[in-house]
Design a protein around this motif. Structure first.
Motif, short mmCIF file in Angstrom:
data_model
loop_
_atom_site.label_atom_id
_atom_site.label_comp_id
_atom_site.label_asym_id
_atom_site.label_seq_id
_atom_site.Cartn_x
_atom_site.Cartn_y
_atom_site.Cartn_z
N VAL B 11 0.85 -1.20 0.00
CA VAL B 11 0.00 0.00 0.00
C VAL B 11 0.88 1.25 0.00
O VAL B 11 0.67 2.19 -0.77
CB VAL B 11 -0.95 0.01 1.23
CG1 VAL B 11 -1.75 1.31 1.29
CG2 VAL B 11 -1.90 -1.17 1.16
N SER B 12 1.94 1.21 0.87
CA SER B 12 2.77 2.41 0.97
C SER B 12 3.53 2.67 -0.33
O SER B 12 3.61 3.81 -0.78
CB SER B 12 3.74 2.30 2.15
OG SER B 12 4.54 1.16 1.98
N SER B 13 4.07 1.61 -0.96
CA SER B 13 4.82 1.88 -2.20
C SER B 13 3.86 2.34 -3.31
O SER B 13 4.24 3.14 -4.17
CB SER B 13 5.63 0.65 -2.63
OG SER B 13 4.79 -0.45 -2.82
N THR B 14 2.59 1.87 -3.28
CA THR B 14 1.63 2.34 -4.27
C THR B 14 1.35 3.83 -4.07
O THR B 14 1.35 4.61 -5.03
CB THR B 14 0.30 1.55 -4.14
OG1 THR B 14 0.59 0.17 -4.25
CG2 THR B 14 -0.68 1.95 -5.21
N ILE B 15 1.16 4.21 -2.79
CA ILE B 15 0.89 5.64 -2.51
C ILE B 15 2.10 6.48 -2.93
O ILE B 15 1.95 7.53 -3.55
CB ILE B 15 0.56 5.84 -1.01
CG1 ILE B 15 -0.79 5.17 -0.72
CG2 ILE B 15 0.50 7.33 -0.66
CD1 ILE B 15 -1.16 5.12 0.76
N ILE B 16 3.30 5.99 -2.58
CA ILE B 16 4.51 6.75 -2.95
C ILE B 16 4.59 6.90 -4.47
O ILE B 16 4.84 7.99 -4.98
CB ILE B 16 5.78 6.08 -2.39
CG1 ILE B 16 5.78 6.20 -0.85
CG2 ILE B 16 7.05 6.71 -2.96
CD1 ILE B 16 6.87 5.43 -0.16
N LEU B 17 4.34 5.79 -5.19
CA LEU B 17 4.40 5.86 -6.66
C LEU B 17 3.38 6.87 -7.21
O LEU B 17 3.67 7.63 -8.12
CB LEU B 17 4.12 4.49 -7.26
CG LEU B 17 5.31 3.58 -7.49
CD1 LEU B 17 4.85 2.20 -7.89
CD2 LEU B 17 6.24 4.16 -8.56
N PHE B 18 2.18 6.84 -6.63
CA PHE B 18 1.14 7.77 -7.07
C PHE B 18 1.61 9.21 -6.84
O PHE B 18 1.50 10.07 -7.72
CB PHE B 18 -0.17 7.51 -6.31
CG PHE B 18 -1.27 8.46 -6.67
CD1 PHE B 18 -2.10 8.21 -7.77
CD2 PHE B 18 -1.51 9.61 -5.93
CE1 PHE B 18 -3.11 9.09 -8.12
CE2 PHE B 18 -2.52 10.49 -6.28
CZ PHE B 18 -3.33 10.22 -7.37
N ALA B 42 13.31 8.31 -9.82
CA ALA B 42 12.51 8.06 -8.61
C ALA B 42 12.17 6.58 -8.50
O ALA B 42 12.26 6.00 -7.41
CB ALA B 42 11.25 8.90 -8.65
N MET B 43 11.81 5.97 -9.62
CA MET B 43 11.49 4.54 -9.59
C MET B 43 12.75 3.74 -9.23
O MET B 43 12.69 2.78 -8.48
CB MET B 43 10.94 4.09 -10.95
CG MET B 43 9.48 4.43 -11.13
SD MET B 43 8.74 3.54 -12.52
CE MET B 43 9.02 4.66 -13.84
N MET B 44 13.87 4.17 -9.81
CA MET B 44 15.12 3.45 -9.52
C MET B 44 15.46 3.55 -8.03
O MET B 44 15.93 2.60 -7.42
CB MET B 44 16.27 4.00 -10.38
CG MET B 44 16.18 3.57 -11.84
SD MET B 44 17.31 4.46 -12.93
CE MET B 44 18.89 3.79 -12.44
N THR B 45 15.19 4.73 -7.45
CA THR B 45 15.45 4.93 -6.03
C THR B 45 14.58 3.98 -5.19
O THR B 45 14.99 3.54 -4.12
CB THR B 45 15.15 6.40 -5.64
OG1 THR B 45 15.93 7.23 -6.50
CG2 THR B 45 15.52 6.70 -4.20
N MET B 46 13.39 3.65 -5.70
CA MET B 46 12.50 2.74 -4.97
C MET B 46 12.89 1.28 -5.15
O MET B 46 12.19 0.38 -4.69
CB MET B 46 11.06 2.93 -5.43
CG MET B 46 10.45 4.24 -4.97
SD MET B 46 8.78 4.41 -5.61
CE MET B 46 7.93 3.17 -4.65
N GLY B 47 13.98 1.04 -5.89
CA GLY B 47 14.46 -0.32 -6.07
C GLY B 47 14.03 -0.98 -7.36
O GLY B 47 14.26 -2.16 -7.57
N VAL B 48 13.38 -0.18 -8.25
CA VAL B 48 12.98 -0.74 -9.55
C VAL B 48 14.22 -0.81 -10.43
O VAL B 48 14.93 0.20 -10.56
CB VAL B 48 11.91 0.17 -10.22
CG1 VAL B 48 11.52 -0.37 -11.59
CG2 VAL B 48 10.69 0.31 -9.33
#
Lengths: 84, 645
Positions: B11-18, B42-48
């Protein structure tokens, strides 16, 4: 000869925006419910089932049109407009 | 070779992505560039993994480009041929770029692609960020103005490119009205595609390339880039999707936020000065550059290219990287929201002032009822033959009716503006004002009071209707039929919308129409809307001293007694008009309404057709394949649509 129906504009615009919002939310709900399938589809593509590529591309197009139309009207409806 | 991993979405990563999508979209709308240089890192920072970040970013962008290109094409700003050709070459570039990425991933693993993408980001953002910063500083000190005053001058590179003739390779482009060798387009397109495949922002090369190498105006370059972005984005997304690298969940969550944000960003630009937009753009680019830069030592160490760095140091460097990116996003968001807040506050103040102006405008009306009032005309002009006819007739009628004319010119803009859009908008607005000044000067000898207005906006009909409301216009005069510019926009849907949604009467003037006061044909169906048309026709006939023929057409399959009713209607209106001292005759005919009306127009050599109308739904309905549309399309005579009240 000429039509004679008179309809107010704003309620129509509001209803249309709401309708787009509902469709958009439904699409996102479906994406959430079937998110595992989306991941599996990517895996299957990697395994050689290349035909499934239409799924992500189709989703991108449909979501963009519906959600784009909704957000385009959303701020306008809230009164946020560009300065002239 | 490493397998591609999709991140788990909590849920938290979805909210952050949004939220990242929202802020990225806002920044994108504000500075007019893809925003991918915020979203990919930003996506790369999230580990993508880099390849998934680039692929997913591309998949969320290309449908947006399609919508944007479609809209801008309506405004005549897109060179489709150039866009498609460049797009095809860009596609080849994407293929090369993607293969480079896949090869690096196969050889060095995900860290290899992360390093490669980060390195390209640092180089590209350093170059583009510095140029934008230099421009912003120049503009702030007023030095940028000189660039804006010479819109016609062709860049030296473009002159050279157009002079380069390689037989058998030359292609003519309408937008520049010149031939260019496709051998020149090939490297430009391919470079755009390669950059897009690497960092998902091809526009950094595409837009300046079309401006400086081909001499396209920036407005057209940014619009045509959308076609390139669509062609290569679609192709690139398919290619990445075939690798299984598109995480459609990420794409769509980012899309959800970004589409909300992009509108706010675009609206925000209208409330700040140009150089502020550029400063924000440069600051964000340089912050993202710093962010990516701090990741590089970690990647190099992991790949064994430099002496190993201990994990604590890498964590610290990555922390600085994350912090810079976070700061860039927050910085952008705060500036934009602040601009919007103060803008809206000022707007409210201006609105109250406008209300006072409206009261003055209403007080100035000589005639109390709006029915048949001819005191304020609004005409839209873009300098084409089609709008020239509208302007000519607006002034001609205004002279006869002692009315004042408001001439407006419209610069069509969109949220899809390129990064270099703002100065171009300024140029376009200046060109539009010059055009209006020349119109005012041309018609000055007629002695008709005239005011000019330049506006810019996304939806043409909305701007015209808005201006008509603001100026309390009694009549909107519009041109009809054209291939480009305003005339083109007025075709079909836009014309129907202006007629349908405006609260005042609309006069549609075909290019060859001239209203000399020879004869008016008033088409009526006996409704109260048609009665409005009768009252208005009475007023107008007296002002332009024209005889009137009242026509009612009964369709062949109508019920019994319809002819008698129609005859009564005609008699009633003829009687009314006679009382108004108008020379009038009545006709009741049987057949297809539009054909019969046009027959009467030809027989009487009439120069004006008047019809009644009443509102959005009805008119939009009848404009789709019915009488009014057929009259509008089937005649070269001016058509006056009288609105109901």
């Amino acid at each position: 000869m000429l039509a004679n129906k008179n309809t107010a504009r704003s309620p129509g615009a509001l209803a249309y925006t709401l309708l787009l919002g509902i469709i958009s939310s439904t699409l996102y709900l479906l994406l959430y419910l079937y998110s595992d399938i989306m991941t599996n589809i990517a895996t299957m593509i990697r395994q050689g089932h290349k035909g499934y590529v239409v799924v992500p591309i189709g989703i991108a197009l449909i979501f963009s049109f519906v959600h784009g139309a909704f957000t385009g009207r959303f701020w306008d409806l809230l009164g946020l407009k560009a300065k002239k | 070779m490493e397998t591609i991993q999709f991140i788990d979405l909590s849920v938290s990563s979805t909210i952050i992505l949004f939220l990242v999508g929202f802020v990225g979209g806002m920044v994108s709308g504000f500075i007019g560039s893809g925003g991918a240089f915020v979203l990919t890192p930003a996506m790369m920072t999230m580990g993508v993994p880099a390849i998934v970040a680039v692929a997913s970013n591309m998949a969320h962008k290309f449908p947006k480009a399609l919508v944007g290109a479609y809209k801008r094409n309506k405004y005549g700003q897109v060179d489709i041929k150039l866009g498609v050709i460049m797009g095809i070459f860009a596609e080849i570039g994407v293929l090369i770029g993607k293969n480079v990425m896949v090869h690096i991933r196969a050889t060095f693993g995900a860290t290899g692609t992360n390093l490669y993408v980060s390195f390209v980001f640092v180089v590209v953002l350093a170059i583009v960020g510095s140029i934008v910063l230099r421009d912003a500083i120049k503009e702030k000190h007023g030095e940028g103005e000189s660039d804006n005053q010479e819109p016609e001058e062709l860049p030296p590179l473009a002159r050279w490119v157009r002079g380069l003739v390689i037989p058998g390779t030359m292609i003519h482009f309408k937008s520049i009205d010149a031939k260019v060798s496709f051998l020149v387009l090939a490297p430009l397109g391919m470079a755009t595609g390669m950059l897009a495949a690497t960092i998902a922002v091809g526009g950094f090369i595409g837009v300046p390339a079309m401006m400086y190498f081909l001499g396209l105006p920036a407005l057209m370059a940014s619009a045509t880039e959308l076609v390139i972005a669509f062609v290569m984005g679609m192709g690139g997304s398919v290619l990445y999707a075939l690798e299984g690298a598109v995480d459609i969940r990420l794409s769509m969550i980012i899309l959800a936020g970004s589409l909300f944000g992009i509108q706010i960003g675009a609206i925000g630009t209208t409330y700040v000065k140009d150089y502020v937009v550029k400063f924000v753009m440069a600051a964000i680019m340089l912050l993202v550059l710093v962010s990516r830069f701090f990741y590089i030592p970690g990647y190099l160490s992991e790949l064994g290219q430099i002496a190993p760095i201990n994990q604590d140091t890498i964590r610290m460097l990555n922390g600085i990287g994350e912090g810079s990116l976070f700061f860039a996003l927050i910085f952008g968001a705060i500036i934009i929201l602040r601009a919007l807040y103060s803008g809206i506050r000022d707007h409210h103040l201006a609105q109250s002032a406008d209300k006072d102006k409206d009261l003055v405008a209403v007080a100035e009306h000589r005639q109390l009822s709006p029915v048949g009032r001819f005191e304020r005309f609004l005409v839209a002009s873009d300098g084409s033959d089609f709008s020239a006819a509208a302007v000519r007739e607006a002034f001609g009628m205004a002279k006869k009716c002692a009315a004042q004319v408001h001439v407006m010119s419209l610069v069509a803009t969109g949220i899809e503006y390129g990064g270099l859009g703002e100065p171009v908008l300024k140029k376009e607005l200046a060109i539009a004002q010059d055009h209006l000044d020349s119109v005012k000067q041309q018609w000055n000898p007629l002695g008709v009071p005239c005011e000019t207005h330049v506006v810019h906006g996304q939806i043409v009909e909305q701007e015209i209707i808005g201006m008509a409301e603001q100026q309390q216009a009694d009549l909107i005069v519009m041109g009809r039929r054209g291939r480009r510019g305003l005339a083109r926009m007025m075709l079909g849907h836009a014309t129907a919308n202006v007629i349908g949604k405006s609260n005042c009467n609309v006069l549609v003037v075909p290019r060859t129409a001239q209203i000399e006061g020879r004869h008016i044909v008033l088409a009526t169906d006996g409704s109260r809307f048609a009665d409005n048309a009768a009252v208005t026709a009475g007023h107008l006939a007296n002002k332009i001293k024209a005889p009137v023929t009242v026509v009612t057409v009964v369709e062949t399959d109508s019920e019994a007694g319809a002819v008698t009713k129609a005859e009564q209607t005609v008699k009633r209106i003829v009687k009314y008009l006679k009382n108004q001292n108008v020379s009038v005759e009545g006709r009741t005919l049987v057949g297809r309404p539009d054909a019969k009306i046009i027959e009467v127009v030809q027989e009487k050599n009439a120069d004006l057709i008047m019809v009644g109308s009443h509102g959005l739904t009805g008119l939009e309905r009848i404009l789709v394949g019915s009488t009014t549309e057929r009259i509008l399309n089937g005649t070269s005579t001016a058509v006056f649509v009288v609105k109901g009240v």
